[in-house]
Scaffold this active site. Structure first.
Site, PDB file in Angstrom:
ATOM      1  N   ASP A   1     -11.525  -3.084   0.618  1.00 40.13           N
ATOM      2  CA  ASP A   1     -10.668  -2.149  -0.103  1.00 40.13           C
ATOM      3  C   ASP A   1     -10.225  -2.754  -1.429  1.00 40.13           C
ATOM      4  O   ASP A   1     -11.028  -3.392  -2.100  1.00 40.13           O
ATOM      5  CB  ASP A   1      -9.465  -1.761   0.774  1.00 40.13           C
ATOM      6  CG  ASP A   1      -9.079  -0.304   0.623  1.00 40.13           C
ATOM      7  OD1 ASP A   1      -8.502   0.029  -0.425  1.00 40.13           O
ATOM      8  OD2 ASP A   1      -9.351   0.500   1.526  1.00 40.13           O
TER       9      ASP A   1
ATOM     10  N   HIS B   1      -3.727   1.104  -2.213  1.00 40.41           N
ATOM     11  CA  HIS B   1      -4.592   1.700  -1.192  1.00 40.41           C
ATOM     12  C   HIS B   1      -4.934   0.704  -0.091  1.00 40.41           C
ATOM     13  O   HIS B   1      -4.815   1.006   1.103  1.00 40.41           O
ATOM     14  CB  HIS B   1      -5.872   2.225  -1.851  1.00 40.41           C
ATOM     15  CG  HIS B   1      -6.701   3.104  -0.974  1.00 40.41           C
ATOM     16  ND1 HIS B   1      -7.674   2.610  -0.120  1.00 40.41           N
ATOM     17  CD2 HIS B   1      -6.714   4.446  -0.813  1.00 40.41           C
ATOM     18  CE1 HIS B   1      -8.241   3.614   0.526  1.00 40.41           C
ATOM     19  NE2 HIS B   1      -7.687   4.754   0.119  1.00 40.41           N
TER      20      HIS B   1
ATOM     21  N   SER C   1      -9.657   8.462   4.378  1.00 44.15           N
ATOM     22  CA  SER C   1      -9.522   7.022   4.165  1.00 44.15           C
ATOM     23  C   SER C   1      -8.354   6.434   4.938  1.00 44.15           C
ATOM     24  O   SER C   1      -8.298   5.218   5.126  1.00 44.15           O
ATOM     25  CB  SER C   1      -9.365   6.713   2.674  1.00 44.15           C
ATOM     26  OG  SER C   1      -8.190   7.289   2.156  1.00 44.15           O
TER      27      SER C   1
END
Length: 262
Positions: A49, A80, A247
């Site tokens: 990520d 994120h 996600s």
């Protein structure tokens, strides 16, 4: 002014009351932790990520942070990667993760400007195989199923015994919108549902394109998980926040798999 502050406070309380609890609480993960001690102990999860800060207070066991980008930083400039890691392994009771005792290895494969290259992924996958990662979460995806170096490397990773979990994409509700690598046969493609167990409109779905030159393809996603208003860790360790998308559904599955031993 005091009356206005009281009204704002009441609105916040009502807003928090109406919002769903942490995914672990909604799915009863605490009962498994108590009954069978399925909290991820002895399992190593790779998080591909945007990185994570050093010593994030929500994550008990960050085994290693790695950077495969051109950016000279291991930290998460987007938030994120921190959220995804928290969904899997947070020990914060407000946004607890499914495998809080798992070892996390973070692989920064996106810069803070969301730039990434196939070569970065290939190098990161090679390292993941060399250190014995059990589960890899890929909360990423794209339309290019013909990127042969990438798709071939995915097959090598899964052939090595690693469980690879990937988001199916946020291009729904139309069919034929699957993302790669979640559309590959050996990857667990994860779609998203809301807290009423209804398919989220954004969740991609349809037939796989990866095998079309060789056959008819298959229906995906393989599995669905909570993907709307999911609580995860904030960047910088400053609390919890909610995100929606496949996600965040993907780490629900990857964390759950980590809790059960991969």
């Amino acid at each position: 002014q005091q009356q206005q502050q009281q009204q704002q406070q009441q609105q916040r309380h009502l807003h928090n009351y109406l919002l769903p609890p942490a995914a672990t609480q909604a799915m009863g993960a605490e009962q498994l932790w108590k009954i069978r001690n399925l909290s991820g102990h002895g399992v190593t999860i790779g998080v591909f990520d945007t990185g994570i800060m050093e010593n994030h207070p929500h994550i008990r066991r960050i085994r290693e942070r790695t950077n495969w980008t051109s950016q000279q930083s291991l930290s998460d400039g987007l938030g994120h990667g921190s959220h995804v890691a928290g969904v899997m392994a947070s020990q914060n009771p407000e946004c607890s993760g499914f495998a809080p005792d798992a070892d996390l290895v973070t692989f920064k494969v996106f810069t803070d400007d969301q730039v990434s290259f196939t070569s970065w992924f290939l190098d990161a996958f090679n390292y993941a195989m060399s250190i014995g990662v059990n589960v890899i979460n890929l909360s990423i995806g794209g339309p290019d199923f013909l990127d042969r170096p990438f798709t071939d490397k995915i097959q090598e990773v899964t052939s090595s015994g690693i469980v690879l979990v990937s988001a199916i994409g946020n291009d729904g509700p139309g069919y034929g919108t699957l993302n790669n690598p979640a559309d590959q046969m050996d990857v667990l493609g994860v779609g998203g549902v809301d807290y009423s167990s209804k398919m989220a409109p954004f969740s991609s779905r349809g037939m796989t394109t990866h095998e079309l030159p060789y056959g008819y393809g298959r229906a995906k996603p393989d599995v669905v998980a909570l993907g709307k208003d999911v609580l995860g860790s904030q960047n910088g360790g400053g609390g919890c926040r909610r995100l929606s998308g496949t996600s965040v559904a993907s780490p629900v599955v990857a964390g759950g798999g980590g809790g059960f031993g991969g």
